[in-house]
Design an enzyme around this catalytic site. Structure first.
Site, mmCIF file in Angstrom:
data_model
loop_
_atom_site.group_PDB
_atom_site.id
_atom_site.type_symbol
_atom_site.label_atom_id
_atom_site.label_comp_id
_atom_site.label_asym_id
_atom_site.label_seq_id
_atom_site.Cartn_x
_atom_site.Cartn_y
_atom_site.Cartn_z
ATOM 1 N N CYS A 140 0.817 -1.241 0.059
ATOM 2 C CA CYS A 140 0.095 0.037 0.207
ATOM 3 C C CYS A 140 0.779 1.314 0.227
ATOM 4 C CB CYS A 140 -0.706 -0.060 1.260
ATOM 5 S SG CYS A 140 -1.961 -1.523 1.508
ATOM 6 N N THR A 141 1.855 1.070 0.790
ATOM 7 C CA THR A 141 2.952 2.421 0.618
ATOM 8 C C THR A 141 3.580 2.611 -0.719
ATOM 9 O OG1 THR A 141 3.584 2.049 2.967
ATOM 10 C CG2 THR A 141 5.075 3.256 1.708
#
Length: 230
Positions: A121-122
């Site tokens: 997600c980062t």
């Protein structure tokens, strides 16, 4: 019979008796060792069987997890391309509220990610931030959505200097409406969560493209190209 003869004959029986008494002890010791030797392999084989049984049980749990029924809340009809994008009104980082109506007449990218500040997600959020100006030039707004609370979203934003708005849907209403809240599995266990998905909404308010089971690498660039082609 002389005294010497009597002494010799008396020693012989006692010697035999002593030997007879000692012999059973030697056999008992041998039998004990033999019994221990026989028991040891039995214990090892039991441990081996236990491990094999445990492995089979884990395999069964992993297989059976696929057939776990999905709750009705997660089994809604899947959003399809060409349909009108479902309306939403949700809080975003910074304390503001964002709605679909805010982007009327504008193209909009909604990238749904499972959890803030996790590796995949980062990378995805950083990639959309990197291309933020290019999306603006293409007349396209970008929103990142997850079920994380606002504090987690803001911490995620500040830690990685993200430049796209992060939306929080803790009630899962928008996530379910867009068909991104569903069954997932990890380590043989099934649970409900966000399925990594990206939706491109056209300026007409209809869903133009949907990417499901997103692979992060190169994904933001692919979405940008699709937005430019609309």
């Amino acid at each position: 019979m002389s005294k010497k003869s009597r002494k010799k004959s008396s020693k012989t029986p006692s010697g035999i008796a002593t030997a007879k008494k000692k012999a059973p002890k030697a056999r008992a010791t041998t039998q004990t060792k033999s019994a221990k030797t026989q028991r040891t392999p039995a214990r090892k084989s039991t441990a081996t069987i236990a491990k094999a049984a445990s492995h089979k049980a884990a395999s069964k749990r992993l297989t059976s997890s696929k057939s776990v029924p999905i709750p009705a809340a997660a089994a809604k009809a899947t959003l399809a391309e060409g349909q009108k994008a479902p309306a939403f009104r949700l809080p975003r980082d910074g304390g503001d509220v964002v709605t679909l109506a805010d982007h009327a007449g504008q193209k909009l990218v909604l990238f749904f990610y499972p959890r803030a500040d996790t590796p995949g997600c980062t990378r995805e959020a950083i990639d959309f931030t990197r291309l933020a100006e290019a999306f603006t030039a293409a007349g396209t707004a970008v929103l990142g959505i997850s079920a994380d609370p606002l504090k987690a979203q803001e911490k995620f934003r500040d830690k990685h200097k993200l430049g796209v708005p992060l939306v929080s849907d803790e009630t899962h209403e928008m996530l379910e409406a867009y068909g991104v809240w569903g069954e997932k599995s990890m380590y043989g266990k099934s649970f409900l969560g966000i399925l990594r998905t990206t939706v491109l909404v056209g300026a007409d308010g209809k869903v133009a493209r949907i990417w499901r089971n997103v692979r992060v690498d190169g994904h933001a660039d692919e979405v940008l190209e699709a937005a430019r082609s609309l």
